[in-house]
Design a protein around this motif. Structure first.
Motif, PDB file in Angstrom:
ATOM      1  N   THR A   1       0.047   2.798   9.077  1.00 15.29           N
ATOM      2  CA  THR A   1       0.072   1.389   9.471  1.00 15.29           C
ATOM      3  C   THR A   1       0.273   1.281  10.972  1.00 15.29           C
ATOM      4  O   THR A   1       1.107   1.978  11.551  1.00 15.29           O
TER       5      THR A   1
ATOM      6  N   ALA B   1      -1.390  -6.424  15.122  1.00 13.14           N
ATOM      7  CA  ALA B   1      -2.594  -6.996  14.511  1.00 13.14           C
ATOM      8  C   ALA B   1      -3.048  -8.176  15.373  1.00 13.14           C
ATOM      9  O   ALA B   1      -2.268  -8.666  16.190  1.00 13.14           O
ATOM     10  N   PRO B   2      -4.273  -8.645  15.235  1.00 17.08           N
ATOM     11  CA  PRO B   2      -5.380  -7.994  14.535  1.00 17.08           C
ATOM     12  C   PRO B   2      -5.986  -6.896  15.408  1.00 17.08           C
ATOM     13  O   PRO B   2      -6.147  -7.077  16.614  1.00 17.08           O
TER      14      PRO B   2
ATOM     15  N   ASP C   1      -6.992  -5.339   8.506  1.00 17.61           N
ATOM     16  CA  ASP C   1      -6.136  -6.251   7.749  1.00 17.61           C
ATOM     17  C   ASP C   1      -5.540  -7.219   8.752  1.00 17.61           C
ATOM     18  O   ASP C   1      -5.122  -6.807   9.830  1.00 17.61           O
TER      19      ASP C   1
ATOM     20  N   GLN D   1      -2.768  -8.714   8.719  1.00 13.86           N
ATOM     21  CA  GLN D   1      -1.325  -8.563   8.909  1.00 13.86           C
ATOM     22  C   GLN D   1      -0.905  -7.119   9.188  1.00 13.86           C
ATOM     23  O   GLN D   1      -0.088  -6.862  10.057  1.00 13.86           O
ATOM     24  N   ARG D   2      -1.446  -6.167   8.435  1.00 16.21           N
ATOM     25  CA  ARG D   2      -1.010  -4.775   8.545  1.00 16.21           C
ATOM     26  C   ARG D   2      -2.203  -3.829   8.568  1.00 16.21           C
ATOM     27  O   ARG D   2      -2.479  -3.141   7.579  1.00 16.21           O
ATOM     28  N   PRO D   3      -2.933  -3.781   9.677  1.00 19.64           N
ATOM     29  CA  PRO D   3      -4.068  -2.862   9.774  1.00 19.64           C
ATOM     30  C   PRO D   3      -3.586  -1.408   9.750  1.00 19.64           C
ATOM     31  O   PRO D   3      -2.458  -1.106  10.136  1.00 19.64           O
ATOM     32  N   ARG D   4      -4.462  -0.516   9.274  1.00 23.89           N
ATOM     33  CA  ARG D   4      -4.108   0.894   9.179  1.00 23.89           C
ATOM     34  C   ARG D   4      -5.220   1.750   9.755  1.00 23.89           C
ATOM     35  O   ARG D   4      -6.388   1.365   9.753  1.00 23.89           O
TER      36      ARG D   4
ATOM     37  N   THR E   1       5.253 -11.086  10.327  1.00 30.12           N
ATOM     38  CA  THR E   1       5.334 -10.021   9.333  1.00 30.12           C
ATOM     39  C   THR E   1       6.579  -9.216   9.623  1.00 30.12           C
ATOM     40  O   THR E   1       7.071  -9.175  10.750  1.00 30.12           O
TER      41      THR E   1
END
Length: 199
Positions: free
Chosen positions: A77, A81-82, A111, A113-116, A190
């Protein structure tokens, strides 16, 4: 994980004139250049505060993440973001030797909220003992102020106004936002357990 801002928000992306109108400031007194530099400072401070509180990059720019150990080799993670693009990943060993990881070994799992960052194979590349991975990303809603969600843009404007109006008062160590700002940013917040912003 340490998050560093690699490129700054350009002055052209800041709504200095709109902020001046928001404050209902006059013009034509021969000090516009000085005043605009002051207003720019408050806008930058407010923008940084909103970004810290929400974990969102507002204006698109480049960041780097230094990661000493993957939390999950099946996907890491990212602390912001984004994320629009992963620009580069490299592995640095204990002797500071750098190896660039080929782009076909990882991908961005986008994502809001929580891009990986995820592997294209079974797992992310192994980080050398005593070393770290460095990931460069491009993050933000857009390159201009008009690209921001309206509530985030308004939150920055209100907070910058608050800083301007109370510029002669000490913050007293409080991290409290004006109520209107807190309400505007609430849906973007978040819980961030990863990363801290470095210089």
């Amino acid at each position: 994980m340490i998050l560093n801002e690699e490129t700054k928000v350009p002055l052209t992306a800041l709504p200095v004139q709109a902020f001046k109108s928001h404050l209902r400031l006059g013009t034509g007194f021969g000090e516009d250049a000085v005043q605009e530099a002051v207003l720019e400072g408050y806008l930058r401070a407010a923008l940084a505060a909103i970004e810290r509180r929400t974990g969102k990059a507002l204006i698109t720019r480049e960041f780097s993440c230094r990661i000493e150990a993957w939390r999950d080799v099946c996907g890491q993670t990212l602390p912001l973001a984004p994320v629009r693009q992963v620009l580069e990943m490299s592995l640095i060993d204990v002797d500071d030797n750098l190896t660039i990881v080929p782009a076909d070994r990882y991908r961005l799992a986008g994502d809001a909220q929580r891009p990986r960052i995820a592997p294209r194979g079974t797992q992310l590349p192994t980080i050398p003992n005593g070393g770290y991975a460095e990931v460069f990303i491009l993050a933000g809603y857009g390159e201009t102020w008009g690209d921001l969600p309206a509530d985030l843009a308004q939150a920055v404007m209100i907070l910058a106004s608050h800083y301007y109006e109370y510029r002669d008062q000490s913050a007293g160590g409080t991290d409290a936002f004006p109520f209107g700002v807190s309400g505007l940013i609430e849906r973007f917040r978040t819980v961030r357990a990863f990363g801290r912003i470095g210089a």
